[in-house]
Scaffold this active site. Structure first.
Site, PDB file in Angstrom:
ATOM      1  CB  THR A  46     -34.184 131.932 -90.013  1.00 41.35           C
ATOM      2  OG1 THR A  46     -34.710 131.271 -88.863  1.00 41.35           O
ATOM      3  CG2 THR A  46     -32.712 132.218 -89.783  1.00 41.35           C
ATOM      4  CE1 TYR A 134     -41.945 127.427 -86.980  1.00 41.14           C
ATOM      5  CE2 TYR A 134     -41.854 129.028 -88.759  1.00 41.14           C
ATOM      6  CZ  TYR A 134     -41.424 128.587 -87.524  1.00 41.14           C
ATOM      7  OH  TYR A 134     -40.485 129.314 -86.830  1.00 41.14           O
ATOM      8  CE  LYS A 162     -38.937 125.836 -87.637  1.00 43.68           C
ATOM      9  NZ  LYS A 162     -38.429 127.029 -88.351  1.00 43.68           N
ATOM     10  CB  VAL A 204     -36.816 123.211 -89.305  1.00 45.02           C
ATOM     11  CG1 VAL A 204     -36.582 124.367 -90.266  1.00 45.02           C
ATOM     12  CG2 VAL A 204     -37.610 122.112 -89.988  1.00 45.02           C
TER      13      VAL A 204
END
Length: 295
Positions: A46, A134, A162, A204
């Site tokens: 992001t 992640y 995540k 998250v």
């Protein structure tokens, strides 16, 4: 390391020349901390990590650590598909004073499960920082298996995951077979409540840029046993969660922030800004959620 229950995968504000806007970054950090964010992930997907240089990332890490001043954990996105480069960036992030690092599954070169294990193990052993893995097969083209995740959780400073595969069965297996202090976070806003229901720690989040307090409330309601209220809030927020991913992330959330008067600029190429039709659709959903909040 307790990172919190609602972490924000923070956008990187840019000015009109597509340079990192540090004044806007300061404003955004303070806004997020004041509106439901327990921790910040800097220079993740992001945050447009693919188009940030290593120098820009390190500058961002240092700047955000300074602005945060210990109020919440700062987690640096230092993962890539280049193990040596990830180790180098991780060491620089540690020197910058971050509280943890997040390592994405290597993209494009599609390593085997053994390759994934050795990649993450090498980076974790090169730092004293706590590590969040992640898993996001939709972007990386490789899915980290339950067995590999469990094996990695045995490394002392690999403390969290995540999980953005959308596979709740796999998430449940991971929670069952990892140490009690290993935490699993939803990597999809819309799956936050289902992840909580199988023992996840939180999310998250991208949506927390706009509805951070509401995300925090939803998680807290669930953890306090008020499941029906949490579910009702989830259903109310879901249209906005979906709208924020109607275009490639983070173009929609940046547009939404700008609409809310929190100026973060546009995304860098190859991402492009929302067209008029997309902006109108997003604005409609934003207004609808706001209207429900005020009832």
């Amino acid at each position: 390391m307790n990172f919190g229950q609602v972490l924000t995968a923070m956008v990187t504000p840019f000015d009109q020349h597509e340079e990192v806007d540090y004044n806007a970054t300061r404003e955004l950090v303070n806004y997020l901390i004041a509106n439901g964010t327990d921790g910040l992930v800097v220079a993740g997907t992001t945050g447009e990590s693919p188009t940030l240089t290593s120098e820009e990332k390190v500058s961002l890490f240092k700047f955000v650590v300074d602005v945060v001043a210990g109020r919440v954990p700062v987690i640096a996105g230092t993962g890539s598909n280049n193990t040596r480069a990830s180790i180098s960036l991780t060491k620089q992030a540690e020197a910058a004073g971050v509280d943890g690092i997040m390592l994405v599954t290597p993209y494009y070169n599609k390593p085997s499960q053994e390759g994934l294990y050795q990649h993450f193990k090498a980076i974790a052993e090169a730092t004293s920082l706590p590590v969040m893995l992640y898993n996001i097969p939709g972007r990386s083209a490789v899915n980290m298996s339950v067995a590999t995740t469990v094996r990695l959780s045995e490394i002392s400073n690999i403390v969290a995951l995540k999980e953005a595969s959308g596979d709740l069965d796999a998430a449940a297996e991971i929670i069952s077979h990892t140490p009690a202090d290993f935490t699993l976070y939803s990597g999809d806003d819309g799956l936050t409540l289902p992840i909580l229901s199988i023992g996840g720690a939180g999310v998250v989040s991208v949506s927390s840029h706009i509805i951070g307090n509401e995300m925090q409330e939803m998680v807290t309601l669930f953890k306090n046993g008020r499941v029906q209220e949490a579910a009702a809030l989830h259903r109310r927020l879901l249209p906005l969660m979906k709208a924020l991913f109607a275009t490639p992330n983070p173009t929609s959330v940046k547009a939404a922030l700008n609409m809310q008067g929190i100026q973060v600029g546009e995304a860098r190429l190859p991402l492009v800004s929302l067209n008029d039709e997309e902006k109108s659709a997003l604005q409609t959903v934003l207004e609808a959620v706001k209207a429900k909040q005020s009832v």
